[in-house]
Design an enzyme around this catalytic site. Structure first.
Site, PDB file in Angstrom:
ATOM      1  CE  LYS A 274      28.259  66.793  44.807  1.00 47.05           C
ATOM      2  NZ  LYS A 274      26.961  66.115  44.795  1.00 47.05           N
TER       3      LYS A 274
ATOM      4  N   GLY B 228      16.960  43.880  56.706  1.00 44.53           N
ATOM      5  CA  GLY B 228      15.964  44.025  57.768  1.00 44.53           C
ATOM      6  C   GLY B 228      14.573  44.126  57.171  1.00 44.53           C
TER       7      GLY B 228
ATOM      8  N   GLY C 148      17.643  63.931  31.358  1.00 42.36           N
ATOM      9  CA  GLY C 148      17.243  64.640  32.569  1.00 42.36           C
ATOM     10  C   GLY C 148      18.217  65.748  32.910  1.00 42.36           C
TER      11      GLY C 148
ATOM     12  CB  VAL D 180      20.431  67.474  41.234  1.00 44.81           C
ATOM     13  CG1 VAL D 180      21.556  67.990  42.076  1.00 44.81           C
ATOM     14  CG2 VAL D 180      19.128  68.092  41.652  1.00 44.81           C
TER      15      VAL D 180
ATOM     16  CB  VAL E 220      13.632  59.557  25.715  1.00 44.19           C
ATOM     17  CG1 VAL E 220      14.153  58.240  25.144  1.00 44.19           C
ATOM     18  CG2 VAL E 220      14.779  60.507  26.018  1.00 44.19           C
TER      19      VAL E 220
ATOM     20  CG  ASP F 244      16.645  60.009  49.548  1.00 43.02           C
ATOM     21  OD1 ASP F 244      16.712  61.105  50.148  1.00 43.02           O
ATOM     22  OD2 ASP F 244      17.412  59.691  48.623  1.00 43.02           O
TER      23      ASP F 244
ATOM     24  CG  HIS G 123      37.409  93.812  51.431  1.00 42.27           C
ATOM     25  ND1 HIS G 123      36.637  93.725  50.290  1.00 42.27           N
ATOM     26  CD2 HIS G 123      38.595  94.354  51.050  1.00 42.27           C
ATOM     27  CE1 HIS G 123      37.319  94.215  49.270  1.00 42.27           C
ATOM     28  NE2 HIS G 123      38.515  94.603  49.701  1.00 42.27           N
TER      29      HIS G 123
HETATM   30  P1  FAD Z   1      20.255  56.024  51.428  1.00 40.61           P
HETATM   31  O1  FAD Z   1      21.480  56.828  51.476  1.00 40.61           O
HETATM   32  O2  FAD Z   1      19.753  55.577  50.111  1.00 40.61           O
HETATM   33  O3  FAD Z   1      20.507  54.784  52.381  1.00 40.61           O
HETATM   34  C1  FAD Z   1      19.559  53.780  52.544  1.00 40.61           C
HETATM   35  C2  FAD Z   1      20.257  52.564  53.105  1.00 40.61           C
HETATM   36  O4  FAD Z   1      19.278  51.610  53.438  1.00 40.61           O
HETATM   37  C3  FAD Z   1      21.201  51.887  52.120  1.00 40.61           C
HETATM   38  O5  FAD Z   1      22.469  51.759  52.702  1.00 40.61           O
HETATM   39  C4  FAD Z   1      20.562  50.522  51.863  1.00 40.61           C
HETATM   40  O6  FAD Z   1      21.520  49.486  51.719  1.00 40.61           O
HETATM   41  C5  FAD Z   1      19.775  50.331  53.141  1.00 40.61           C
HETATM   42  N1  FAD Z   1      18.635  49.424  52.993  1.00 40.61           N
HETATM   43  C6  FAD Z   1      17.569  49.534  52.176  1.00 40.61           C
HETATM   44  N2  FAD Z   1      16.692  48.531  52.404  1.00 40.61           N
HETATM   45  C7  FAD Z   1      17.226  47.781  53.379  1.00 40.61           C
HETATM   46  C8  FAD Z   1      16.792  46.603  54.060  1.00 40.61           C
HETATM   47  N3  FAD Z   1      15.637  46.026  53.803  1.00 40.61           N
HETATM   48  N4  FAD Z   1      17.624  46.084  54.996  1.00 40.61           N
HETATM   49  C9  FAD Z   1      18.802  46.666  55.296  1.00 40.61           C
HETATM   50  N5  FAD Z   1      19.244  47.783  54.703  1.00 40.61           N
HETATM   51  C10 FAD Z   1      18.470  48.333  53.767  1.00 40.61           C
HETATM   52  N6  FAD Z   1      22.223  64.716  48.463  1.00 40.61           N
HETATM   53  C11 FAD Z   1      22.755  65.829  49.019  1.00 40.61           C
HETATM   54  O7  FAD Z   1      22.219  66.334  50.012  1.00 40.61           O
HETATM   55  N7  FAD Z   1      23.868  66.407  48.485  1.00 40.61           N
HETATM   56  C12 FAD Z   1      24.490  65.909  47.405  1.00 40.61           C
HETATM   57  O8  FAD Z   1      25.498  66.460  46.953  1.00 40.61           O
HETATM   58  C13 FAD Z   1      23.958  64.744  46.811  1.00 40.61           C
HETATM   59  N8  FAD Z   1      24.546  64.189  45.719  1.00 40.61           N
HETATM   60  C14 FAD Z   1      24.029  63.041  45.188  1.00 40.61           C
HETATM   61  C15 FAD Z   1      24.632  62.496  44.066  1.00 40.61           C
HETATM   62  C16 FAD Z   1      24.139  61.341  43.499  1.00 40.61           C
HETATM   63  C17 FAD Z   1      24.814  60.768  42.283  1.00 40.61           C
HETATM   64  C18 FAD Z   1      23.020  60.706  44.082  1.00 40.61           C
HETATM   65  C19 FAD Z   1      22.495  59.433  43.504  1.00 40.61           C
HETATM   66  C20 FAD Z   1      22.402  61.241  45.191  1.00 40.61           C
HETATM   67  C21 FAD Z   1      22.897  62.422  45.750  1.00 40.61           C
HETATM   68  N9  FAD Z   1      22.295  63.018  46.850  1.00 40.61           N
HETATM   69  C22 FAD Z   1      22.809  64.161  47.387  1.00 40.61           C
HETATM   70  C23 FAD Z   1      21.109  62.429  47.482  1.00 40.61           C
HETATM   71  C24 FAD Z   1      21.528  61.653  48.745  1.00 40.61           C
HETATM   72  O9  FAD Z   1      22.467  60.669  48.399  1.00 40.61           O
HETATM   73  C25 FAD Z   1      20.297  61.029  49.368  1.00 40.61           C
HETATM   74  O10 FAD Z   1      19.351  62.042  49.639  1.00 40.61           O
HETATM   75  C26 FAD Z   1      20.671  60.342  50.678  1.00 40.61           C
HETATM   76  O11 FAD Z   1      21.638  59.346  50.487  1.00 40.61           O
HETATM   77  C27 FAD Z   1      19.417  59.721  51.308  1.00 40.61           C
HETATM   78  O12 FAD Z   1      19.767  59.168  52.522  1.00 40.61           O
HETATM   79  P2  FAD Z   1      18.938  57.957  53.162  1.00 40.61           P
HETATM   80  O13 FAD Z   1      19.692  57.599  54.394  1.00 40.61           O
HETATM   81  O14 FAD Z   1      17.521  58.323  53.258  1.00 40.61           O
HETATM   82  O15 FAD Z   1      19.026  56.780  52.107  1.00 40.61           O
HETATM   83  P1  NAD Z   2      15.824  65.447  39.463  1.00 43.01           P
HETATM   84  O1  NAD Z   2      14.430  65.367  39.896  1.00 43.01           O
HETATM   85  O2  NAD Z   2      16.704  66.497  40.055  1.00 43.01           O
HETATM   86  O3  NAD Z   2      15.912  65.653  37.892  1.00 43.01           O
HETATM   87  C1  NAD Z   2      15.330  64.773  36.990  1.00 43.01           C
HETATM   88  C2  NAD Z   2      15.090  65.511  35.701  1.00 43.01           C
HETATM   89  O4  NAD Z   2      14.733  64.568  34.717  1.00 43.01           O
HETATM   90  C3  NAD Z   2      13.951  66.523  35.789  1.00 43.01           C
HETATM   91  O5  NAD Z   2      14.365  67.745  35.252  1.00 43.01           O
HETATM   92  C4  NAD Z   2      12.843  65.870  34.994  1.00 43.01           C
HETATM   93  O6  NAD Z   2      11.991  66.789  34.377  1.00 43.01           O
HETATM   94  C5  NAD Z   2      13.640  65.078  33.979  1.00 43.01           C
HETATM   95  N1  NAD Z   2      12.932  63.941  33.402  1.00 43.01           N
HETATM   96  C6  NAD Z   2      12.061  63.095  34.006  1.00 43.01           C
HETATM   97  N2  NAD Z   2      11.645  62.143  33.144  1.00 43.01           N
HETATM   98  C7  NAD Z   2      12.259  62.406  31.967  1.00 43.01           C
HETATM   99  C8  NAD Z   2      12.245  61.781  30.693  1.00 43.01           C
HETATM  100  N3  NAD Z   2      11.518  60.687  30.474  1.00 43.01           N
HETATM  101  N4  NAD Z   2      12.996  62.303  29.706  1.00 43.01           N
HETATM  102  C9  NAD Z   2      13.761  63.411  29.931  1.00 43.01           C
HETATM  103  N5  NAD Z   2      13.804  64.050  31.116  1.00 43.01           N
HETATM  104  C10 NAD Z   2      13.073  63.543  32.124  1.00 43.01           C
HETATM  105  O7  NAD Z   2      16.427  63.994  39.703  1.00 43.01           O
HETATM  106  P2  NAD Z   2      17.903  63.466  39.613  1.00 43.01           P
HETATM  107  O8  NAD Z   2      18.797  64.459  38.968  1.00 43.01           O
HETATM  108  O9  NAD Z   2      17.813  62.096  39.060  1.00 43.01           O
HETATM  109  O10 NAD Z   2      18.292  63.367  41.132  1.00 43.01           O
HETATM  110  C11 NAD Z   2      17.535  62.518  42.015  1.00 43.01           C
HETATM  111  C12 NAD Z   2      17.540  63.059  43.398  1.00 43.01           C
HETATM  112  O11 NAD Z   2      18.832  62.977  43.977  1.00 43.01           O
HETATM  113  C13 NAD Z   2      17.104  64.484  43.433  1.00 43.01           C
HETATM  114  O12 NAD Z   2      15.864  64.556  44.076  1.00 43.01           O
HETATM  115  C14 NAD Z   2      18.127  65.209  44.225  1.00 43.01           C
HETATM  116  O13 NAD Z   2      17.549  65.842  45.326  1.00 43.01           O
HETATM  117  C15 NAD Z   2      19.109  64.147  44.701  1.00 43.01           C
HETATM  118  N6  NAD Z   2      20.453  64.637  44.374  1.00 43.01           N
HETATM  119  C16 NAD Z   2      20.901  65.741  45.016  1.00 43.01           C
HETATM  120  C17 NAD Z   2      22.117  66.267  44.689  1.00 43.01           C
HETATM  121  C18 NAD Z   2      22.577  67.491  45.389  1.00 43.01           C
HETATM  122  O14 NAD Z   2      22.000  67.824  46.412  1.00 43.01           O
HETATM  123  N7  NAD Z   2      23.597  68.172  44.896  1.00 43.01           N
HETATM  124  C19 NAD Z   2      22.888  65.687  43.685  1.00 43.01           C
HETATM  125  C20 NAD Z   2      22.384  64.583  43.036  1.00 43.01           C
HETATM  126  C21 NAD Z   2      21.158  64.051  43.389  1.00 43.01           C
END
Ligand code: FAD
Ligand code: NAD
Length: 480
Positions: free
Chosen positions: A60, A124, A190, A193, A247, A321, A453
């Site tokens: 963001k 852990g 892909g 998102v 791909v 997740d 408004h």
């Molecule tokens: P994580 O955030 O992945 O945290 C898991 C934690 O567990 C990590 O800190 C890791 O170090 C720790 N861990 C794992 N295994 C171990 C172990 N064995 N011992 C100790 N620690 C461990 N979601 C949104 O809702 N809005 C968004 O705008 C959004 N944008 C995103 C943009 C990107 C580029 C990406 C990649 C993801 C985005 N997401 C967004 C998705 C969001 O980041 C995840 O859904 C969220 O972080 C999941 O939270 P979590 O706590 O389940 O896992």
């Molecule tokens: P995604 O599931 O949103 O999109 C992946 C895309 O890749 C899909 O459209 C799928 O059809 C395509 N795809 C899969 N295999 C492919 C291939 N071999 N060649 C071409 N296209 C292919 O997954 P993402 O964008 O990687 O995001 C991962 C997760 O992170 C999502 O589940 C999302 O919820 C979370 N996320 C959330 C936000 C947000 O809330 N704003 C932002 C970023 C990520």
């Protein structure tokens, strides 16, 4: 040895699912430890997981910087502002992003301290009998015990065999949040998102961006009308989105990457100076579950849980997740809170039908509740009402009038069942629909409310009015 070895609750993972659960538990009076192994680029332990370090927040930050730059270049003239010669300093942009991460991750440390959550930095592993093996960074493994354990170990990016990650030429989302220059020609695999958000960042900063998507439909889980409108808007911004392209192979050629994909039986080859692979994420349980811990995972690697996030092993829960459901930070956080509150004897539930999802492109794309497609398949009678931002005074004043609000209500009860928005501030507007759904509100309830408004939210009001064919600022389908 850490100071204590027995806790009321041990949380493994300090992402938004785990750290929120830990804080809520401490607020409930539990004695809590939260283990996390994340190290920043300087090898310092940090809290916050994917969301704060390489996910929601950094993406963001870059989206906001890049939008400012884009607006200066493309939307200032009409306002009488001469700023076309604006330049982007990528290093400063990244420093700003890193500062925000630092501020927020250290904020969690402060919250842990203030709430007396014990942070344990290291790895852990769940053992049998409510035990956890904790291995500190550079330290010796010790065994901790707890009354309850929450697994919140998150997810990692999925990779595809024909296009493996390669240095900084072929990267995942983490790499694309840290480029040191603007790519000339960037491929994104892909159109989900991440592909759309990070594709937008680098496109706005000047890269030519080609998005290669395997599926023939754009955003297939979204409302079809919103997906179609979004595709039109994003393509209009110059994102070259190619659907139905698989791909098949790739080759590193000096400083460039050649990506070969198949479309309609034809082989196409494209050369990029950077490629971002954004094809989804997979649950992360590597080394988390000892062989005899008893917790079951499914064929995709998700920890199997019931509707309350309980695993098959008593007193062991999993959230975020690493379990079924959308991979969204707010979903994980609310699961964490639900689990903790159930541990202390409350009975909360989580309404999985009312979790907003947002894509932070410009304009934002947001949805909550059911789509028309889902209702049709379930045989639920429904009606729709929509309102275009082109008819919103606030949106026109803001020079931000693309998109629409669409509401879906039950045809007989008038109850709001879904909201779908592409348009300015959709991320915040969708929450109004979520509140209506959660309160079991009707379209009529929304029509009877007074909206300020001029605001973007008037579009939600007008869409509700449109459901009853009473919209004021558009011609209704039929007037009575
Ligand atoms: P994580 O955030 O992945 O945290 C898991 C934690 O567990 C990590 O800190 C890791 O170090 C720790 N861990 C794992 N295994 C171990 C172990 N064995 N011992 C100790 N620690 C461990 N979601 C949104 O809702 N809005 C968004 O705008 C959004 N944008 C995103 C943009 C990107 C580029 C990406 C990649 C993801 C985005 N997401 C967004 C998705 C969001 O980041 C995840 O859904 C969220 O972080 C999941 O939270 P979590 O706590 O389940 O896992
Ligand atoms: P995604 O599931 O949103 O999109 C992946 C895309 O890749 C899909 O459209 C799928 O059809 C395509 N795809 C899969 N295999 C492919 C291939 N071999 N060649 C071409 N296209 C292919 O997954 P993402 O964008 O990687 O995001 C991962 C997760 O992170 C999502 O589940 C999302 O919820 C979370 N996320 C959330 C936000 C947000 O809330 N704003 C932002 C970023 C990520």
């Amino acid at each position: 040895m850490s100071q204590k070895s027995h806790f009321d609750l041990i949380v493994i993972g300090a992402g938004p699912a785990g750290y929120v659960a830990a804080i809520r538990a401490a607020l409930c009076g539990l004695n809590v430890a939260c283990i996390d192994k994340w190290l920043d680029s300087d090898n310092n332990p940090v809290l916050g997981g994917t969301c704060l370090n390489v996910g929601c927040i950094p993406s963001k930050a870059l989206l906001d910087t890049s939008q400012r730059f884009y607006d200066l270049q493309h939307h200032s003239d009409a306002h009488g502002i001469k700023a076309q010669s604006a330049q982007i300093d990528v290093h400063t942009m990244m420093e700003r992003k890193n500062k925000i991460i630092q501020q927020l991750t250290s904020g969690i440390s402060g919250l842990f301290k203030g709430n007396k959550v014990s942070p344990l930095f290291g790895t852990g592993q769940l053992l049998a009998d409510k035990k956890v093996a904790f291995t500190p960074h550079n330290g010796k493994t010790e065994t901790l015990t707890a009354e309850h354990i929450i697994l919140a170990t998150g997810s990692v990016p999925t990779q595809i065999p024909p296009l493996p990650i390669h240095d900084d030429l072929v990267v995942d989302s983490t790499g694309a949040l840290a480029f040191d220059t603007v790519p000339k020609r960037m491929g994104v695999i892909g159109a989900g998102v991440i592909g759309l958000e990070l594709g937008s960042v680098w496109k706005r900063l000047g890269a030519e961006v080609v998005v290669i998507e395997a599926l023939p439909d754009f955003l297939p889980a979204m409302d079809k009308q919103i997906a179609k409108e979004s595709l039109k808007i994003l393509s209009g911004q110059g994102l070259d989105i190619r659907l139905g392209c698989k791909v098949t192979s790739s080759k590193i050629d000096g400083d460039t990457v050649v990506v070969v994909y198949e479309n309609d039986g034809k082989e196409v080859s494209e050369t990029f100076d950077r490629v971002v692979v954004a094809v989804g994420r997979r649950p992360y349980t590597h080394g988390v579950l000892a062989d005899d811990c008893g917790v079951k995972t499914d064929e995709c690697g998700f920890i199997i849980v019931d509707e309350y996030c309980a695993t098959n092993v008593p007193h062991v829960y999993a959230v975020g997740d690493v379990v079924r459901g959308p991979m969204l930070a707010h979903k994980g956080s609310e699961e964490g809170i639900m689990v903790v509150e159930r541990i202390v004897g409350k009975q909360p539930t989580l309404n999985y039908d009312c979790i907003p999802s947002i894509i932070y492109t410009h304009p934002e794309i947001a949805a909550v509740g059911k789509t028309e497609h889902e209702l049709k398949s379930a045989g639920v009678p429904y009606k729709t009402g929509s309102f275009p931002f082109a008819a919103s005074g606030r949106a026109l004043a803001a020079d931000d009038a693309h998109g629409l609000v669409k509401l879906i209500a039950h045809a007989e009860t008038d109850r709001i069942l879904g909201g779908h928005i592409v348009g300015p501030n959709a991320a915040d507007l969708i929450q109004q629909v979520a509140i209506a759904i959660e309160f079991q509100g009707s379209a009529e309830d929304l029509t009877l409310m007074v909206f300020g408004h001029p605001t973007f939210s008037e579009a939600v009001h007008e869409a509700a009015l449109a459901l009853h064919n009473h919209a004021i600022h558009i011609i209704n389908r039929k007037t009575k």
